[in-house]
Enzyme design. Structure first.
Site, PDB file in Angstrom:
ATOM      1  CG  HIS A 218       3.337  -1.517  -4.964  1.00 17.27           C
ATOM      2  ND1 HIS A 218       4.202  -2.402  -5.573  1.00 17.27           N
ATOM      3  CD2 HIS A 218       2.387  -2.284  -4.379  1.00 17.27           C
ATOM      4  CE1 HIS A 218       3.807  -3.641  -5.358  1.00 17.27           C
ATOM      5  NE2 HIS A 218       2.705  -3.590  -4.642  1.00 17.27           N
TER       6      HIS A 218
ATOM      7  NE  ARG B 140       7.268  -9.917  -7.684  1.00 22.22           N
ATOM      8  CZ  ARG B 140       6.584  -9.186  -6.808  1.00 22.22           C
ATOM      9  NH1 ARG B 140       6.286  -7.936  -7.078  1.00 22.22           N
ATOM     10  NH2 ARG B 140       6.203  -9.704  -5.671  1.00 22.22           N
TER      11      ARG B 140
ATOM     12  CG  ASP C 100      -3.554 -11.740  13.517  1.00 28.43           C
ATOM     13  OD1 ASP C 100      -2.994 -11.580  12.410  1.00 28.43           O
ATOM     14  OD2 ASP C 100      -4.794 -11.859  13.629  1.00 28.43           O
TER      15      ASP C 100
ATOM     16  CG  LEU D 192       1.429 -13.938  12.926  1.00 30.56           C
ATOM     17  CD1 LEU D 192       2.617 -13.018  12.779  1.00 30.56           C
ATOM     18  CD2 LEU D 192       1.361 -14.507  14.326  1.00 30.56           C
ATOM     19  CG  ASP D 193      -3.467 -14.993   6.834  1.00 29.65           C
ATOM     20  OD1 ASP D 193      -3.075 -16.134   7.096  1.00 29.65           O
ATOM     21  OD2 ASP D 193      -4.492 -14.782   6.165  1.00 29.65           O
ATOM     22  CG  ASP D 194      -0.820 -16.652   3.582  1.00 29.04           C
ATOM     23  OD1 ASP D 194      -0.819 -17.514   4.480  1.00 29.04           O
ATOM     24  OD2 ASP D 194      -1.600 -16.670   2.626  1.00 29.04           O
ATOM     25  CB  ILE D 195       2.254 -10.809   4.310  1.00 30.84           C
ATOM     26  CG1 ILE D 195       1.446 -10.933   3.020  1.00 30.84           C
ATOM     27  CG2 ILE D 195       3.403  -9.808   4.208  1.00 30.84           C
ATOM     28  CD1 ILE D 195       2.200 -10.972   1.745  1.00 30.84           C
TER      29      ILE D 195
ATOM     30  CG  ASN E 188      -7.064  -2.622   3.375  1.00 36.28           C
ATOM     31  OD1 ASN E 188      -7.824  -3.321   4.032  1.00 36.28           O
ATOM     32  ND2 ASN E 188      -6.394  -3.099   2.353  1.00 36.28           N
TER      33      ASN E 188
END
Ligand SMILES: NC(=O)c1ccc[n+]([C@@H]2O[C@H](COP(=O)([O-])OP(=O)(O)OC[C@H]3O[C@@H](n4cnc5c(N)ncnc54)[C@H](O)[C@@H]3O)[C@@H](O)[C@H]2O)c1
Length: 389
Positions: free
Chosen positions: A246, A222, A105, A81-84, A166
Site C-alpha cells: 500500500h 482512486r 476507544d 474512534l477518531d476520524d477513520i 503502531n
C-alpha cells in the site's frame, strides 16, 4: 437500541465534565442510575415494589410484558474512534450494512460524544444497537473486528520507530478482541497496513483467511476513479488493479490486464504505463497513489473514502458476496514471493474472510516490482518483529 456507560461514566471531579454530565442528563442516558436503554427488556418497577407512574402510563398503552425482539444482524466492532473509526461507524449504519455496532476507544469523551451524536440519529436509522465502551469484553461475539487504532508518522520520524509504536498499539488490543470473538474476521485499516495485518496474524495465530488488511483497496479505488474520469464511464466499470505494498513506493499498477468492457488498454497502446508512453498514462497511477497524502495534508486524513471501502469489505463478508477486492493478505508463495509478508492481491472476500487469491497473469516488470515490495515490507517488518517476539 443504544447501550452505553458501563465503562464510560463521566469523571464528576472535573468541573467542565460536570456541566457535560448535567447536559446529558436531559437525555437520561449518561445518568449513573440509567445503565441501559433497551427495547428488549420490559420496564422495571421503581422503588420498593411501587410501580413508577411513568411505567403505569406505558402499561396503559402497551402490553409491556411482551418482549420485543429486534433483529440487529451480525456484530461489527470498530476499535479506534477518531476520524477513520467514526466515519466507518457512520457508513456502516447509513448504508445499513449492520444494525449491531460496538465502538471501542480508550478516550471516554470521544465515546460519549459519538454515542450521543449517533443516538440522536436513531429516528433516521433502523433502531440500531450501539455499544460504546473502553472494555474489549463488550466486543464479545463480533463477526468482524475493524482495527483503526494507531498514530501517524512524525515528519522526520524514523520508519522503524513509527512501525514499532503502531505494532505496540496493535499488540495491546488484538489479543483481548480475539478472546471475546474467537471466530471473528480481523479487518486492519491502521497504517502501515500491510505490516500491521502481519502483526495481527502473528499475534493471534488464527487462520490467515481471517486477517484482511485494507491494503491497496483505496489506491485501486482512486485509480479507477481517474480512469473513469478519462473514459467517461463508472469507476466500477474500469477493471484495473493496484496491487502490492500500500502506498506510493512499491505498489504495482497492473496495466497488463487493465480493461474497459473487456478491451485491454495495452492492446490499444502497447506503451501504456511506461515512461515512454507519449500519452503519459502512468501519471494516472502516480496521482492515484499520491492522493491519500494530499488529502491528509488538506484535511487530516482520508476518512470518508476509506470508510466506504471498509464498509464494502464488511458487506461482502456479511452477505457472503465473494467480491474480488484488492486487499492485503498473506502472499508468501504467490508470484514467487519468498517473504512471509502481507501485501495486496485481488482476493475473493466472503463470510469466511479471504477464501481465494486471484493469480493474475503479471508481466515481468509488474512481478519484479511486486517482489521488491515484498522484500521492502519484510525489511521494515523487522521493527515489528522485535515488538511481538
Ligand atoms: N489504510 C488506509 O488507507 C488509511 C488511510 C488513512 C489513515 N489510516 C490509518 O488509520 C488509523 C486511524 O486513523 P485516525 O485518523 O482515526 O487516527 P488517530 O490516531 O487520530 O485515532 C486513533 C484512535 O485510536 C485510539 N486508540 C489508540 N490506542 C488505543 C488503544 N490501545 N485502545 C483503544 N483505543 C486506542 C485513540 O484514542 C484514537 O481515538 C491510523 O493508523 C492511520 O494511519 C489508514
Amino acid at each position: 437500541m443504544f447501550l452505553l456507560l458501563k465503562h464510560a461514566v463521566p469523571q464528576l471531579a472535573v468541573a467542565s465534565r460536570v456541566r457535560k454530565q448535567n447536559a446529558f442528563c436531559a437525555y437520561g442516558i449518561f445518568h449513573s442510575a440509567v445503565k441501559y436503554v433497551s427495547t428488549q427488556e420490559p420496564p422495571e418497577a421503581a422503588g420498593k415494589g411501587v410501580p413508577c407512574k411513568q411505567f403505569t402510563t406505558i402499561g396503559k398503552i402497551l402490553n409491556t410484558t411482551a418482549h420485543k425482539r429486534v433483529g440487529f444482524g451480525e456484530k461489527i466492532s470498530i476499535v479506534g474512534l477518531d476520524d477513520i473509526g467514526t466515519a466507518i461507524v457512520y457508513t456502516l449504519l447509513a448504508k445499513e450494512i449492520t444494525q449491531n455496532i460496538c465502538m471501542i476507544d480508550m478516550n471516554e469523551e470521544i465515546l460519549e460524544g459519538e454515542h450521543l451524536d449517533l443516538q440522536s440519529s436513531a429516528m433516521f436509522l433502523k433502531n440500531p444497537k450501539i455499544i460504546s465502551s473502553k472494555d474489549p469484553a463488550d466486543t464479545r461475539d463480533s463477526k468482524i473486528c475493524v482495527i483503526t487504532t494507531g498514530t501517524y508518522k512524525g515528519r522526520d520520524e524514523d520508519d522503524m520507530d513509527y512501525i514499532a509504536r503502531n505494532a505496540g498499539i496493535v499488540r495491546a488490543i488484538v489479543a483481548p478482541l480475539a478472546k471475546y470473538s474467537p471466530n471473528a474476521i480481523f479487518l486492519v485499516a491502521s497504517e502501515p497496513v500491510d505490516i500491521l495485518s502481519y502483526v495481527t496474524w502473528k499475534l493471534l495465530g488464527i487462520p490467515k483467511n481471517r486477517i484482511i488488511g485494507t491494503g491497496t483497496l483505496m489506491d485501486t479505488a482512486r485509480f479507477r476513479f481517474l480512469l473513469g474520469e478519462k473514459f467517461g464511464v463508472l469507476p466500477e466499470c474500469c477493471h484495473a488493479y493496484i496491487i502490492g505494498q500500500h502506498g506510493p513506493h512499491y505498489s504495482v499498477p497492473v496495466w497488463s490486464s487493465a480493461n474497459i468492457g473487456g478491451v485491454l488498454l495495452k492492446d490499444m497502446n502497447p506503451l501504456i504505463g511506461t515512461d515512454k508512453d507519449p500519452e503519459c498514462w502512468f501519471e494516472l497511477y502516480e496521482d492515484a497513489v499520491k492522493a491519500e497524502g494530499l488529502v491528509r495534508q488538506l484535511k487530516g486524513c482520508a476518512s470518508w473514502s476509506l470508510a466506504l471501502g471498509v464498509a464494502n469489505v464488511c458487506k461482502s463478508i456479511l452477505t457472503n458476496a465473494n467480491k474480488v477486492l484488492p486487499v492485503s493478505t498473506y502472499v508468501k508463495g504467490e508470484h514467487a514471493i519468498k517473504d512471509e509478508v502481507f501485501l495486496s492481491l485481488p482476493c475473493v472476500v466472503g463470510s469466511n474472510g479471504i477464501t481465494d487469491v486471484i493469480r493474475q497473469n503479471l508481466n515481468d516488470n509488474e512481478a519484479v516490482v511486486l517482489r521488491r515490495g515484498a522484500e521492502n515490507t519484510a525489511d521494515l517488518q523487522a521493527a515489528a518483529n522485535k515488538i511481538i517476539a
